[in-house]
Design a protein around this motif. Structure first.
Motif, PDB file in Angstrom:
ATOM      1  N   VAL A 114      22.436 -75.147  79.282  1.00 57.18           N
ATOM      2  CA  VAL A 114      21.281 -75.998  79.007  1.00 57.18           C
ATOM      3  C   VAL A 114      20.053 -75.154  78.675  1.00 57.18           C
ATOM      4  CG1 VAL A 114      19.745 -77.757  79.939  1.00 57.18           C
ATOM      5  CG2 VAL A 114      22.181 -77.783  80.546  1.00 57.18           C
ATOM      6  N   PHE A 115      19.520 -75.362  77.471  1.00 53.58           N
ATOM      7  CA  PHE A 115      18.253 -74.774  77.060  1.00 53.58           C
ATOM      8  C   PHE A 115      17.287 -75.912  76.766  1.00 53.58           C
ATOM      9  CE2 PHE A 115      21.424 -71.608  76.076  1.00 53.58           C
ATOM     10  CZ  PHE A 115      20.829 -70.398  76.391  1.00 53.58           C
ATOM     11  N   LEU A 116      16.030 -75.747  77.188  1.00 55.82           N
ATOM     12  CA  LEU A 116      15.029 -76.791  76.995  1.00 55.82           C
ATOM     13  C   LEU A 116      14.002 -76.381  75.954  1.00 55.82           C
ATOM     14  CD1 LEU A 116      14.291 -77.832  80.698  1.00 55.82           C
ATOM     15  CD2 LEU A 116      15.921 -78.857  79.095  1.00 55.82           C
ATOM     16  N   ALA A 117      13.444 -77.369  75.273  1.00 52.92           N
ATOM     17  CA  ALA A 117      12.388 -77.122  74.304  1.00 52.92           C
ATOM     18  C   ALA A 117      11.456 -78.323  74.259  1.00 52.92           C
ATOM     19  CB  ALA A 117      12.965 -76.862  72.918  1.00 52.92           C
ATOM     20  N   GLY A 118      10.236 -78.094  73.799  1.00 48.69           N
ATOM     21  CA  GLY A 118       9.294 -79.185  73.607  1.00 48.69           C
ATOM     22  C   GLY A 118       9.557 -79.900  72.299  1.00 48.69           C
ATOM     23  N   THR A 155      15.804 -68.775  70.664  1.00 48.25           N
ATOM     24  CA  THR A 155      15.007 -69.077  71.850  1.00 48.25           C
ATOM     25  C   THR A 155      14.798 -67.849  72.720  1.00 48.25           C
ATOM     26  OG1 THR A 155      14.818 -70.502  73.813  1.00 48.25           O
ATOM     27  CG2 THR A 155      17.036 -69.800  73.213  1.00 48.25           C
ATOM     28  N   ASN A 156      13.587 -67.741  73.257  1.00 52.91           N
ATOM     29  CA  ASN A 156      13.281 -66.708  74.250  1.00 52.91           C
ATOM     30  C   ASN A 156      13.199 -67.313  75.640  1.00 52.91           C
ATOM     31  OD1 ASN A 156      10.881 -68.123  73.696  1.00 52.91           O
ATOM     32  ND2 ASN A 156       9.624 -66.396  74.388  1.00 52.91           N
ATOM     33  N   GLN A 157      13.492 -68.612  75.766  1.00 53.87           N
ATOM     34  CA  GLN A 157      13.440 -69.294  77.046  1.00 53.87           C
ATOM     35  C   GLN A 157      14.812 -69.232  77.715  1.00 53.87           C
ATOM     36  OE1 GLN A 157      10.840 -70.668  78.662  1.00 53.87           O
ATOM     37  NE2 GLN A 157       9.470 -69.983  77.024  1.00 53.87           N
ATOM     38  N   PRO A 158      14.922 -68.582  78.872  1.00 54.12           N
ATOM     39  CA  PRO A 158      16.221 -68.545  79.562  1.00 54.12           C
ATOM     40  C   PRO A 158      16.725 -69.951  79.868  1.00 54.12           C
ATOM     41  CG  PRO A 158      14.709 -66.938  80.508  1.00 54.12           C
ATOM     42  CD  PRO A 158      13.895 -67.799  79.594  1.00 54.12           C
ATOM     43  N   PRO A 159      18.013 -70.107  80.053  1.00 50.04           N
ATOM     44  CA  PRO A 159      18.565 -71.433  80.347  1.00 50.04           C
ATOM     45  C   PRO A 159      18.157 -71.913  81.730  1.00 50.04           C
ATOM     46  CG  PRO A 159      20.243 -69.753  80.625  1.00 50.04           C
ATOM     47  CD  PRO A 159      19.041 -69.053  80.051  1.00 50.04           C
ATOM     48  N   GLU A 219       7.071 -85.252  78.479  1.00 53.09           N
ATOM     49  CA  GLU A 219       7.695 -86.067  79.523  1.00 53.09           C
ATOM     50  C   GLU A 219       9.211 -86.128  79.372  1.00 53.09           C
ATOM     51  OE1 GLU A 219       5.919 -89.886  79.607  1.00 53.09           O
ATOM     52  OE2 GLU A 219       3.929 -89.148  80.188  1.00 53.09           O
ATOM     53  N   ASP A 220       9.704 -85.941  78.169  1.00 52.47           N
ATOM     54  CA  ASP A 220      11.145 -85.997  77.933  1.00 52.47           C
ATOM     55  C   ASP A 220      11.526 -84.841  77.016  1.00 52.47           C
ATOM     56  OD1 ASP A 220      13.725 -86.839  78.108  1.00 52.47           O
ATOM     57  OD2 ASP A 220      13.506 -88.520  76.719  1.00 52.47           O
ATOM     58  N   PRO A 221      11.762 -83.663  77.571  1.00 49.35           N
ATOM     59  CA  PRO A 221      12.038 -82.489  76.737  1.00 49.35           C
ATOM     60  C   PRO A 221      13.339 -82.616  75.958  1.00 49.35           C
ATOM     61  CG  PRO A 221      12.468 -82.002  79.041  1.00 49.35           C
ATOM     62  CD  PRO A 221      11.806 -83.348  79.008  1.00 49.35           C
ATOM     63  N   VAL A 222      13.417 -81.833  74.890  1.00 45.86           N
ATOM     64  CA  VAL A 222      14.647 -81.755  74.106  1.00 45.86           C
ATOM     65  C   VAL A 222      15.632 -80.849  74.842  1.00 45.86           C
ATOM     66  CG1 VAL A 222      15.664 -81.100  71.894  1.00 45.86           C
ATOM     67  CG2 VAL A 222      13.340 -82.051  71.983  1.00 45.86           C
ATOM     68  N   VAL A 223      16.843 -81.305  74.987  1.00 45.28           N
ATOM     69  CA  VAL A 223      17.903 -80.529  75.631  1.00 45.28           C
ATOM     70  C   VAL A 223      18.854 -80.029  74.559  1.00 45.28           C
ATOM     71  CG1 VAL A 223      19.857 -80.585  77.225  1.00 45.28           C
ATOM     72  CG2 VAL A 223      17.754 -81.836  77.774  1.00 45.28           C
ATOM     73  N   PHE A 224      19.047 -78.719  74.520  1.00 47.41           N
ATOM     74  CA  PHE A 224      20.076 -78.126  73.675  1.00 47.41           C
ATOM     75  C   PHE A 224      21.232 -77.732  74.588  1.00 47.41           C
ATOM     76  CE2 PHE A 224      16.137 -77.323  71.316  1.00 47.41           C
ATOM     77  CZ  PHE A 224      16.467 -77.878  70.089  1.00 47.41           C
ATOM     78  N   LEU A 225      22.322 -78.440  74.466  1.00 47.04           N
ATOM     79  CA  LEU A 225      23.508 -78.170  75.277  1.00 47.04           C
ATOM     80  C   LEU A 225      24.416 -77.279  74.437  1.00 47.04           C
ATOM     81  CD1 LEU A 225      24.925 -78.780  77.966  1.00 47.04           C
ATOM     82  CD2 LEU A 225      25.961 -80.775  76.866  1.00 47.04           C
ATOM     83  N   ALA A 226      24.325 -75.970  74.686  1.00 50.12           N
ATOM     84  CA  ALA A 226      24.921 -74.980  73.796  1.00 50.12           C
ATOM     85  C   ALA A 226      26.295 -74.521  74.282  1.00 50.12           C
ATOM     86  CB  ALA A 226      23.998 -73.776  73.667  1.00 50.12           C
ATOM     87  N   THR A 227      27.232 -74.495  73.360  1.00 48.39           N
ATOM     88  CA  THR A 227      28.540 -73.909  73.634  1.00 48.39           C
ATOM     89  C   THR A 227      28.687 -72.542  72.972  1.00 48.39           C
ATOM     90  OG1 THR A 227      29.455 -75.151  71.756  1.00 48.39           O
ATOM     91  CG2 THR A 227      29.681 -76.126  73.953  1.00 48.39           C
ATOM     92  N   SER A 228      27.692 -72.143  72.190  1.00 51.71           N
ATOM     93  CA  SER A 228      27.644 -70.794  71.617  1.00 51.71           C
ATOM     94  C   SER A 228      26.180 -70.391  71.514  1.00 51.71           C
ATOM     95  CB  SER A 228      28.299 -70.757  70.236  1.00 51.71           C
ATOM     96  OG  SER A 228      28.171 -69.463  69.656  1.00 51.71           O
ATOM     97  N   ALA A 229      25.806 -69.361  72.294  1.00 55.99           N
ATOM     98  CA  ALA A 229      24.411 -68.894  72.311  1.00 55.99           C
ATOM     99  C   ALA A 229      24.403 -67.380  72.492  1.00 55.99           C
ATOM    100  CB  ALA A 229      23.625 -69.576  73.429  1.00 55.99           C
ATOM    101  N   PRO A 230      24.900 -66.639  71.511  1.00 57.05           N
ATOM    102  CA  PRO A 230      24.985 -65.183  71.667  1.00 57.05           C
ATOM    103  C   PRO A 230      23.619 -64.513  71.665  1.00 57.05           C
ATOM    104  CG  PRO A 230      25.530 -65.829  69.425  1.00 57.05           C
ATOM    105  CD  PRO A 230      25.408 -67.098  70.210  1.00 57.05           C
ATOM    106  N   VAL A 231      23.552 -63.347  72.283  1.00 54.18           N
ATOM    107  CA  VAL A 231      22.341 -62.531  72.224  1.00 54.18           C
ATOM    108  C   VAL A 231      22.072 -62.179  70.770  1.00 54.18           C
ATOM    109  CG1 VAL A 231      21.382 -60.274  72.802  1.00 54.18           C
ATOM    110  CG2 VAL A 231      22.557 -61.609  74.552  1.00 54.18           C
TER     111      VAL A 231
END
Length: 226
Positions: free
Chosen positions: A111-115, A128-132, A150-162
């Protein structure tokens, strides 16, 4: 990004008062470039490569540490707009929750969050530079960071390489080591400018993900067996 009320929880990655940048003792030394071209590489005068460089040999900004408490948590007043470079890097490298450092993976992905205004498009790839965050602290992270809304965007990632790093470029100016650029975009690992960059944040590339709301994430996780 300072909350209006004093929170009971402070993210592990947040820099604390008293955690200060190390004295500026950077040096640029010549090294052999491709085809014999003279290039430079950034070092600390008292460098310890085991601590000052990451696994890909990029030099990282030094910031001191306040004492940790009995729960192994940083102490001191939070500096809400800053992430401690070392703690940001560790949580991103190990895919740990930026709030509590627990593993951030779920059976459905990480789970990664974003505005709502963080990205012009939600098409892959995104950087993203925001840790999960772990599922337990999704709501906490949203409450602590007003820009998420109030309701952030959720990126539910199955591939998030460095992918690479954000940082500051250094060069020689009248024989002195000086800041020469502050790239707005992350430099990917392998970029020819990395030898003279002082990294401050690790970046991951969200290559495969679903876009959800917090409530949709909670619904999908609740439907998992067991």
């Amino acid at each position: 990004m300072r909350p209006t009320l004093r929170p009971a929880v402070v993210p592990y990655t947040t820099q604390r008062a008293g955690e200060e940048a190390a004295p500026d003792n950077l040096v640029l030394l010549p090294s052999s470039g491709s085809r014999g071209r003279r290039t430079y590489r950034l070092f600390y005068a008292d460098e310890d490569a085991r601590l000052d460089r990451d696994l890909r040999q990029v030099l990282w900004a030094r910031v001191s540490f306040t004492p940790y408490d009995e729960r192994r948590r940083p102490t001191g007043e939070p500096e809400w707009k800053l992430m401690h470079p070392f703690r940001q890097r560790v949580t991103m490298e190990r895919m740990r929750c930026q709030i509590c450092t627990a593993p951030a993976a779920t059976p459905l992905g990480s789970v990664f969050l974003a505005g709502p205004a963080d990205y012009a498009s939600h098409e892959a790839p995104l950087f993203t530079n925001q840790p999960p965050v772990c599922v337990r602290h999704v709501a906490t992270a949203a409450a602590l960071c007003p820009h998420l809304g109030e309701d952030p965007v959720v990126f539910l990632a199955t591939s998030a390489p460095v992918y690479g790093v954000l940082g500051t470029m250094y060069g020689l100016v009248d024989g002195r080591v000086e800041v020469v650029a502050q790239p707005k975009e992350p430099l990917p690992y392998g970029h020819p400018d990395l030898p003279t960059l002082l990294a401050s944040q690790l970046v991951r590339r969200l290559a495969r993900f679903r876009v959800l709301t917090v409530s949709e994430l909670q619904r999908d996780l609740a439907q998992l067996p067991g």
